[in-house]
Design an enzyme around this catalytic site. Structure first.
Site, PDB file in Angstrom:
ATOM      1  N   GLU A   1       0.801  -1.164   0.033  1.00  0.00           N
ATOM      2  CA  GLU A   1      -0.092   0.045  -0.041  1.00  0.00           C
ATOM      3  C   GLU A   1       1.010   1.329   0.078  1.00  0.00           C
ATOM      4  O   GLU A   1       1.773   1.171   0.696  1.00  0.00           O
ATOM      5  CB  GLU A   1      -0.849  -0.042   1.341  1.00  0.00           C
ATOM      6  CG  GLU A   1      -1.813  -1.239   1.491  1.00  0.00           C
ATOM      7  CD  GLU A   1      -2.247  -1.322   2.703  1.00  0.00           C
ATOM      8  OE1 GLU A   1      -1.890  -0.591   3.681  1.00  0.00           O
ATOM      9  OE2 GLU A   1      -3.294  -2.181   2.812  1.00  0.00           O
TER      10      GLU A   1
ATOM     11  N   TYR B   1       7.481   1.390  -8.030  1.00  0.00           N
ATOM     12  CA  TYR B   1       6.803   0.091  -7.810  1.00  0.00           C
ATOM     13  C   TYR B   1       6.070  -0.435  -9.385  1.00  0.00           C
ATOM     14  O   TYR B   1       6.477  -1.562  -9.547  1.00  0.00           O
ATOM     15  CB  TYR B   1       5.651   0.186  -7.062  1.00  0.00           C
ATOM     16  CG  TYR B   1       5.941   0.579  -5.405  1.00  0.00           C
ATOM     17  CD1 TYR B   1       7.176   0.157  -4.882  1.00  0.00           C
ATOM     18  CD2 TYR B   1       5.279   1.527  -4.596  1.00  0.00           C
ATOM     19  CE1 TYR B   1       7.582   0.471  -3.602  1.00  0.00           C
ATOM     20  CE2 TYR B   1       5.591   1.688  -3.385  1.00  0.00           C
ATOM     21  CZ  TYR B   1       6.776   1.454  -2.792  1.00  0.00           C
ATOM     22  OH  TYR B   1       7.001   1.569  -1.583  1.00  0.00           O
TER      23      TYR B   1
END
Length: 160
Positions: free
Chosen positions: A115, A127
């Site tokens: 998250e 990411y």
């Protein structure tokens, strides 16, 4: 500069906390960091050896960054990743994620989760570049100075 990887230990808590507080607007507490050394957790850190780092004679190395993750069955969640502010932008975050994913593969993990704050676009770009994909959002998940902030959920499927 040739950083070395090694896991974190409870003896590293003080240096972790310094980096955590400097790098994050909402840092983890010392107690929360300490709780991350339980059975289901694993860590990795990049260390600069003393001969390459300006550290005191008593220190063996300097912490550049670290990650904390958990593993349950064949899934892992990257809980925290942190690079010292003065070391950011040098590829250490990517090295930490690559090391994390390598450890996951060694542990037969097939699904990786994380998250990230919706406002943290640099982390999201990293990411995505490492293969994660956005899978959803948690509305009003994080607190921020401007009010509640969404968490972007991201996942990466590893090969079996």
């Amino acid at each position: 500069m040739s950083p070395l990887f090694r896991p974190l230990t409870r003896a590293d808590l003080d240096v972790m906390l310094v980096i955590e507080q400097a790098a994050h607007a909402h840092p983890w507490s010392r107690n929360l960091l300490a709780d991350s050394f339980g059975e289901r957790y694993f860590t990795g850190a990049l260390w600069l050896p003393r001969q390459q780092a300006a550290v005191s004679a008593g220190d063996k190395e300097r912490l550049l960054g670290y990650f904390i993750a958990d593993r349950v069955l064949d899934e892992s969640t990257l809980m925290n990743i942190c690079v010292a502010p003065e070391q950011q932008g040098q590829g250490f975050g990517r090295q930490l994620i690559t090391h994390y994913l390598r450890l996951c593969a060694q542990q037969s993990v097939t699904q990786c989760w994380l998250e990230v704050r919706a406002s943290n676009l640099a982390a999201q770009a990293l990411y995505l570049a490492c293969g994660y994909q956005e899978t959803g959002r948690r509305r009003h998940y994080y607190q921020s100075a401007a009010g509640d902030e969404d968490a972007v959920l991201m996942a990466l499927q590893l090969k079996k």
